[in-house]
Scaffold this motif. Structure first.
Motif, PDB file in Angstrom:
ATOM      1  N   LEU B 189       0.837  -1.198   0.000  1.00 58.18           N
ATOM      2  CA  LEU B 189       0.000   0.000   0.000  1.00 58.18           C
ATOM      3  C   LEU B 189       0.874   1.251   0.000  1.00 58.18           C
ATOM      4  CD1 LEU B 189      -2.908   0.878   0.035  1.00 58.18           C
ATOM      5  CD2 LEU B 189      -2.971   0.547   2.498  1.00 58.18           C
ATOM      6  N   ALA B 192       2.582   1.556  -3.359  1.00 60.09           N
ATOM      7  CA  ALA B 192       1.643   2.082  -4.341  1.00 60.09           C
ATOM      8  C   ALA B 192       1.499   3.593  -4.200  1.00 60.09           C
ATOM      9  CB  ALA B 192       0.283   1.404  -4.184  1.00 60.09           C
ATOM     10  N   SER B 196       2.596   6.284  -7.023  1.00 59.18           N
ATOM     11  CA  SER B 196       1.674   7.236  -7.639  1.00 59.18           C
ATOM     12  C   SER B 196       2.091   8.669  -7.328  1.00 59.18           C
ATOM     13  CB  SER B 196       0.225   6.954  -7.238  1.00 59.18           C
ATOM     14  OG  SER B 196      -0.014   7.368  -5.927  1.00 59.18           O
ATOM     15  N   THR B 218      -0.372  15.796  -0.023  1.00 58.50           N
ATOM     16  CA  THR B 218      -1.268  14.659  -0.225  1.00 58.50           C
ATOM     17  C   THR B 218      -0.565  13.354   0.115  1.00 58.50           C
ATOM     18  OG1 THR B 218      -2.458  15.828  -1.965  1.00 58.50           O
ATOM     19  CG2 THR B 218      -2.670  13.448  -1.926  1.00 58.50           C
ATOM     20  N   ARG B 220       1.929  12.866   2.137  1.00 60.14           N
ATOM     21  CA  ARG B 220       2.125  12.750   3.590  1.00 60.14           C
ATOM     22  C   ARG B 220       0.816  12.366   4.268  1.00 60.14           C
ATOM     23  NH1 ARG B 220       5.708  17.813   3.359  1.00 60.14           N
ATOM     24  NH2 ARG B 220       7.749  16.852   3.049  1.00 60.14           N
ATOM     25  N   ARG B 221      -0.238  13.054   3.869  1.00 60.24           N
ATOM     26  CA  ARG B 221      -1.544  12.766   4.446  1.00 60.24           C
ATOM     27  C   ARG B 221      -1.907  11.294   4.219  1.00 60.24           C
ATOM     28  NH1 ARG B 221      -5.101  17.557   3.594  1.00 60.24           N
ATOM     29  NH2 ARG B 221      -4.336  17.296   1.490  1.00 60.24           N
ATOM     30  N   GLN B 222      -1.657  10.830   3.010  1.00 62.16           N
ATOM     31  CA  GLN B 222      -2.018   9.452   2.677  1.00 62.16           C
ATOM     32  C   GLN B 222      -1.193   8.453   3.479  1.00 62.16           C
ATOM     33  OE1 GLN B 222      -1.751   9.216  -1.586  1.00 62.16           O
ATOM     34  NE2 GLN B 222      -3.789  10.104  -1.858  1.00 62.16           N
ATOM     35  N   ARG B 224       0.161   8.948   6.359  1.00 62.53           N
ATOM     36  CA  ARG B 224      -0.310   8.993   7.738  1.00 62.53           C
ATOM     37  C   ARG B 224      -1.613   8.240   7.901  1.00 62.53           C
ATOM     38  NH1 ARG B 224      -0.410  14.616   7.990  1.00 62.53           N
ATOM     39  NH2 ARG B 224       1.692  15.200   7.337  1.00 62.53           N
ATOM     40  N   MET B 225      -2.503   8.423   6.926  1.00 59.32           N
ATOM     41  CA  MET B 225      -3.761   7.668   6.972  1.00 59.32           C
ATOM     42  C   MET B 225      -3.481   6.174   7.002  1.00 59.32           C
ATOM     43  SD  MET B 225      -6.377   9.582   4.312  1.00 59.32           S
ATOM     44  CE  MET B 225      -7.191  11.132   4.723  1.00 59.32           C
ATOM     45  N   ILE B 226      -2.510   5.760   6.232  1.00 56.15           N
ATOM     46  CA  ILE B 226      -2.177   4.337   6.182  1.00 56.15           C
ATOM     47  C   ILE B 226      -1.666   3.845   7.536  1.00 56.15           C
ATOM     48  CG2 ILE B 226      -0.611   2.628   5.175  1.00 56.15           C
ATOM     49  CD1 ILE B 226      -0.788   4.260   2.559  1.00 56.15           C
ATOM     50  N   LEU B 228      -2.131   5.181  10.473  1.00 55.73           N
ATOM     51  CA  LEU B 228      -3.243   5.198  11.416  1.00 55.73           C
ATOM     52  C   LEU B 228      -4.156   4.007  11.172  1.00 55.73           C
ATOM     53  CD1 LEU B 228      -4.208   8.994  11.412  1.00 55.73           C
ATOM     54  CD2 LEU B 228      -3.221   7.709  13.310  1.00 55.73           C
ATOM     55  N   GLY B 229      -4.381   3.730   9.906  1.00 57.74           N
ATOM     56  CA  GLY B 229      -5.268   2.635   9.533  1.00 57.74           C
ATOM     57  C   GLY B 229      -4.749   1.296  10.011  1.00 57.74           C
TER      58      GLY B 229
END
Lengths: 247, 247
Positions: B189, B192, B196, B218, B220-222, B224-226, B228-229
């Motif tokens: 993930l 990927a 991208s 974007t 960095r945000r993504q 971090r979301m990962i 956290l997820g």
DNA sequence: GTAGTCTGTGTACATCTGTGCACTGAGTTC
DNA sequence: GAACTCAGTGCACAGATGTACACAGACTAC
């Protein structure tokens, strides 16, 4: 001097029987179809032939003559339908994204719980990739391919796709208060996952069921991780993006 | 009959002066460099020229003659260095992933907190993409391009890259008890996302600083979301993957 | 210093490419 | 049914491509 040239065309003319059997507009049909209809039919034949050839090569290496040969018409007749190979490419992108949007509609038509939604979405995705593998392959191949015009057209369509997804997500319960940026980030993260899943399926394809099951499972796991991540994200930062560790 | 052919070669021969000025191995150098060294030098010139040409086209549309012309040697001399254009392509993949691995090493050499790690990783990534944009562009373009051999070689390298990342993550505090599948999912993930992001940078590039800043944010945000997820993922499912909503 | 090795040259050629041009004949319009 | 339209044909041509072949001449090994 001219014998040289007749010789050059020999190979092309040798396949003329094949061309006749494949000819899309049989002369015998006569009044059965209108002229417009038949033109549309050869246009489609050109597009289908191109798409078929693109299974094994990239668009930039696809020649006008290859396409017309496969479609069963003479090279110069190509210009009756497209100004240019590039126009053919753009038409193919249009067609491809029509099927992609059909897929998105199919997903939207399935309004269940979050868990089920992911499960179903992946299922529908894989199904569509198999059903229209030519379109998916073409888009995947040309997304960063050698032809700038196609690259940009695809980029625009993908961004549109992500935006549509973002507005869709915004309507779901629990997402009402999200900022546009967060929704867009999440949407494009999901699109990236979907894209790389589609690409993995296309690469693995041809009857490797174990690999396919794993790709499905990975995709689901990843999408779940993303949704869990964004949920956590919102509870961790109630109003805006967090200060990046003090940076 | 032969005048025809001499005419065909005219354009190529007209540029012979240029070729002479660009000639990699000047005859005057004589004993200054060993034969081996000079061979290596033209080999590199072929690879560099190819990479430069690939900025504006895909590999499958790149011709042997274009490459040799740019490198300043005669077409037939190509075969002294590579059996095939495909071999050139594979050599380029090798070279490209050497720089990618160098990047991974640079990221690893920065062992800070989670937040800082993401921040720094993205910074290093973008820096490397700019520094070796030719390599990144080539890999992005051919990852799903028209040449099967290159596609597969790149696929293998990317999987290796994700695996390395997974084992790296496994060593971090808090990840010790993770299953291999979960680590691999998370790693791929992230890969990927990184891919991208790199592709977005390449597309946006050429002095659009605002777009680049947004891509960074974007990414960095993504990431971090990962993270956290996956944290949430583990606490939600302490031992294995959850039952997919009863499916 | 002589013989051998090997990178790069030059020519040739068959084959592919896109596209201009004059044409044919079926479909359409009046 | 005569006049027109226009998708598809056939030929020509200039240019590009991969590669076979004989050759040159600088580096290398003896």
């Amino acid at each position: 001097m001219y014998t040289d040239y007749t010789c050059r065309y020999l190979s092309e003319h040798l396949s003329s029987e094949i061309r006749h059997t494949r000819r899309v507009n049989s002369r015998a049909l006569s009044h059965e179809f209108s002229r417009q209809e038949r033109k549309q039919r050869t246009r489609q034949a050109l597009m289908d032939s191109a798409l078929a050839l693109l299974e094994n090569q990239s668009f930039s290496s696809l020649s006008l003559r290859q396409v017309t040969r496969a479609a069963g018409i003479v090279p110069t007749a190509f210009y009756r339908h497209f100004d240019d190979m590039e126009q053919l490419g753009l038409a193919l992108i249009d067609e491809s994204f029509r099927t992609l949007r059909a897929m998105a509609r199919a997903v939207r038509a399935d309004p269940r719980t979050n868990e089920r939604m992911i499960h179903n979405s992946v299922e529908i995705l894989i199904e569509h990739v198999h059903q229209h593998d030519n379109h998916f392959r073409f888009v995947a191949r040309e997304r960063f391919g050698g032809v700038a015009a196609l690259r940009h057209a695809i980029g625009a369509e993908v961004r549109l796709f992500a935006s549509d997804l973002a507005t869709d997500l915004a309507r779901l319960p629990g997402f009402e208060s999200w900022t546009t940026e967060d929704l867009q980030s999440m949407a494009s993260l999901m699109v990236a996952t979907v894209v790389s899943t589609a690409e993995a399926i296309l690469e693995a394809s041809s009857a490797d069921l174990a690999a396919e099951a794993e790709i499905k499972e990975t995709a689901r796991r990843q999408l779940r991780m993303i949704t869990l991540g964004v949920a956590q994200w919102r509870s961790a930062t109630p109003t805006a993006a967090p200060a990046d560790g003090g940076a």
